[in-house]
Structure formats: C-alpha cells, structure tokens
Design an enzyme around this catalytic site. Structure first.
Site, mmCIF file in Angstrom:
data_model
loop_
_atom_site.group_PDB
_atom_site.id
_atom_site.type_symbol
_atom_site.label_atom_id
_atom_site.label_comp_id
_atom_site.label_asym_id
_atom_site.label_seq_id
_atom_site.Cartn_x
_atom_site.Cartn_y
_atom_site.Cartn_z
ATOM 1 N N GLY A 156 0.822 -1.224 0.000
ATOM 2 C CA GLY A 156 0.000 0.000 0.000
ATOM 3 C C GLY A 156 0.842 1.254 0.000
ATOM 4 N N GLY A 210 0.034 5.234 -0.914
ATOM 5 C CA GLY A 210 -0.797 6.083 -0.067
ATOM 6 C C GLY A 210 -0.012 7.136 0.695
ATOM 7 N N GLN A 211 -0.739 7.826 1.585
ATOM 8 C CA GLN A 211 -0.179 8.979 2.302
ATOM 9 C C GLN A 211 1.067 8.612 3.103
ATOM 10 O OE1 GLN A 211 -2.520 10.301 5.629
ATOM 11 N NE2 GLN A 211 -1.685 12.366 5.630
ATOM 12 N N TYR A 260 -14.259 0.365 9.464
ATOM 13 C CA TYR A 260 -12.819 0.605 9.586
ATOM 14 C C TYR A 260 -12.346 0.196 10.988
ATOM 15 C CZ TYR A 260 -8.506 3.472 9.587
ATOM 16 O OH TYR A 260 -7.217 3.928 9.658
ATOM 17 N N LYS A 316 -9.760 -2.712 12.330
ATOM 18 C CA LYS A 316 -8.553 -2.384 13.120
ATOM 19 C C LYS A 316 -8.493 -3.216 14.402
ATOM 20 C CE LYS A 316 -6.552 0.486 10.358
ATOM 21 N NZ LYS A 316 -5.415 -0.028 9.559
HETATM 22 C C1 AKB Z 1 -9.006 8.051 9.111
HETATM 23 O O1 AKB Z 1 -9.450 9.187 9.377
HETATM 24 O O2 AKB Z 1 -9.682 7.127 8.668
HETATM 25 C C2 AKB Z 1 -7.546 7.799 9.403
HETATM 26 C C3 AKB Z 1 -7.341 7.296 10.795
HETATM 27 C C4 AKB Z 1 -7.411 8.237 11.920
HETATM 28 O O3 AKB Z 1 -7.118 6.149 10.998
HETATM 29 N N1 AKB Z 1 -6.793 8.984 9.154
#
Ligand code: AKB
Length: 316
Positions: free
Chosen positions: A8, A11-12, A142, A146
């Site tokens: 990846g 990405g940033q 998300y 995690k």
């Molecule tokens: C997001 O905003 O999804 C990410 C993070 C804080 O994990 N930058």
C-alpha cells in the site's frame, strides 16, 4: 531489518515512509509495492517497485522470496470514511489482506508492522486520556477491521512467534501524498485550501477534538516501534501514539497567524461527524513513551508553520 517490503505504498504514509526507510537501510533494501502500478517519481527513482494486491497471497510470497524479505510494513487499507461507503471492501482489504501478510510472515519468518488507529475505539471508550488498555467497541467498519487486526497480530505473535508490532495512529497531517478517504483528512485539506483560496468548508463541527500527528513524527513512530528492543515491549501491536489534539477552530486559529483573512465555514458531513464523535478526544500514550521511548517533536504551532511554508513552496 535487512530487506523490507511495504504494501500500500502509494498512499499517504507509504510514499514518505519508503523514502525514509531507504535513507536508513539503502534503496535496494526497501521494496515498494502497491495494487496500482507506481510508474514515476521518487519511489521509482530510489529503488525497486512492484505491484502487489494484498488479496493475492501467491504474489506476496513471490515478492518475499524474490527479495529475501525479513520485514513487512503492511500499509494497504481502506480508510474510515470510504470504509463506511464500501464496508465489504474495507473488510476484505483490512482483514483478509492482513491475514495473507501474516500467513506469509509465519511461513517466511518476517516481522510485520501493522498500523492500527484511533478508529479502533468507539463511543463506549473513555474519550479523554483514552487508556492503552480499555473498551474497544468501534461502530465503523474501519474500526472493526482495526480491532480485528490488533487481535490477529497478537495471535500470530503468541501462537506462531511472528514478530508483529504496531501503533494506533491518530490523524496524520502531511504535504506529499493526500490521505484519501479518512475522517481526519480535513486537517490536511484545510492547509491546502487556506494557501490556495483563503477559505475552507469544514466537514466536522467546531468542538470536535481528535488526536493528530505530523508526518515526520508518524515516520519516527513506525520505524521506532520496529527498531525497539522487544524485551521491553508489553503492548506490541497497538500502542496509543499521539502528538497533539485540536478541534477545527484551533487549527483555523493557527492558520490565521500566517493568513490573517482565512475564512472557515462549516458543512457537517454526518458520516464523518458520526465517526469522529465516536473516536477519542485525546489518547494517553504513556505506554509507548515508557516501553520504547516514543517522543513526538511537532505540536500544532510547529506543524502549521512547516505546512504553510511547504505548501506555499509548491505554488498550487
Ligand atoms: C481516518 O481518518 O480514517 C484515518 C485514521 C485516523 O485512521 N486517518
């Protein structure tokens, strides 16, 4: 770390982490990869570049064998706001991709860096000075990926002795590659818009406090945890790390020191606001400080000065 693979990498974080690792370990020892071909720019000019879809385990194996990889920085992920629009994709990349990387690491004895996030917390977590070990019931896909990732990394270490390590990143602010789909992206966009047009429409409400970090500190965190003496690590896969906490009004106030007429307006995005409200206001990162010497250098003031200078230099 002799030979490092980064997934990846387009990405940033990857686009800057790769260059920092190549500075420290040598260009040929850091293999850059992304699902999209990286065809030009500093990543191509400074060392090997490969295409890897993390859902294709045979491709990961082929690259690990080709370059005799012993460390994988696994950065491929779908960020929080895009993850709410595409939860199935977020699960697939976030969990199945990590599972593939861990399986390869188990077979070929690689160390693995996994970036968890403030997204691993939820509304029932204590949101002020969020402890290292606390309630984790995230409400975004998300966040679900995690927490699953943190647990998978713990499992692979305990069961198979894979050297897994990681941190819970806050919002990361940078000026090379854009973040692409997170809830904290506003804190990057605001600088570009301030320099370009002197105004910004913020998707989060005033008073929304979140942990943040400038990219140089994020690179130090990722490399620091991988280089730490494992004898001192009690929380190997999910260290809280933070450098500052602010709300949109505070960042706008700092920007006005350089651009006095800067105008901030609000058009709240309900999805991003809902996610942000479920995340900590400020984490307690004392375990990272004690166990491996985490010590960020940039606060909001220092970061803002640097961001404005760099972005002005880009002549956008
Ligand atoms: C997001 O905003 O999804 C990410 C993070 C804080 O994990 N930058």
């Amino acid at each position: 770390m002799k030979n490092i693979l980064i997934t990846g990498c387009g990405g940033q974080i990857g686009s800057e982490l790769a260059l920092e690792l190549r500075k420290r370990y040598g260009g040929d020892h850091v293999i850059v990869s992304d699902v999209r071909p990286i065809l030009e720019g500093p990543l191509v000019q400074t060392g090997p570049v490969e295409v890897i879809d993390v859902l294709d385990i045979t491709r990961i194996v082929a690259i690990v064998k080709k370059y005799d990889i012993d460390t994988i920085y696994h950065l491929a992920a779908v960020l929080s706001a895009v993850g709410e629009a595409k939860p199935q994709l977020a699960w697939s990349i976030g969990v199945n991709g990590l599972y593939n990387v861990l399986e390869v690491a188990r077979e070929y004895r690689c160390a693995v860096f996994f970036p968890s996030s403030i997204g691993a917390f939820g509304p029932t977590t204590p949101l002020d000075f969020t402890p290292q070990d606390t309630i984790q019931r995230p409400v975004s896909m998300y966040g679900v990926t995690k927490v699953t990732g943190e647990l998978l990394c713990d499992y692979y270490h305990r069961r198979f002795q894979v050297d897994t390590r990681g941190v819970r990143f806050p919002g990361i602010i940078s000026n090379v590659a854009p973040p692409g789909g997170g809830t904290t992206d506003y804190a990057v966009e605001i600088y570009y818009e301030a320099v370009k047009s002197g105004r910004y429409v913020c998707p989060l409400r005033a008073g929304t406090f979140l942990d943040m970090m400038y990219m140089p500190d994020a690179l130090d965190a990722a490399i620091g945890i991988m280089e730490a003496d494992s004898a001192f690590l009690k929380h190997r896969n999910s260290f809280n790390v933070t450098a500052m906490s602010f709300d949109p009004e505070m960042i706008a106030g700092e920007i006005r020191k350089y651009i006095p007429g800067f105008v901030m307006e609000y058009d709240v995005d309900p999805v991003k606001q809902g996610i942000a409200d479920s995340w900590p206001n400020r984490m307690d990162d004392s375990c990272a400080r004690e166990e491996w010497g985490w010590n960020p250098k940039y606060d909001l003031e220092a970061m803002t000065g640097d961001m404005i200078k760099v972005i002005r230099g880009k002549r956008i």
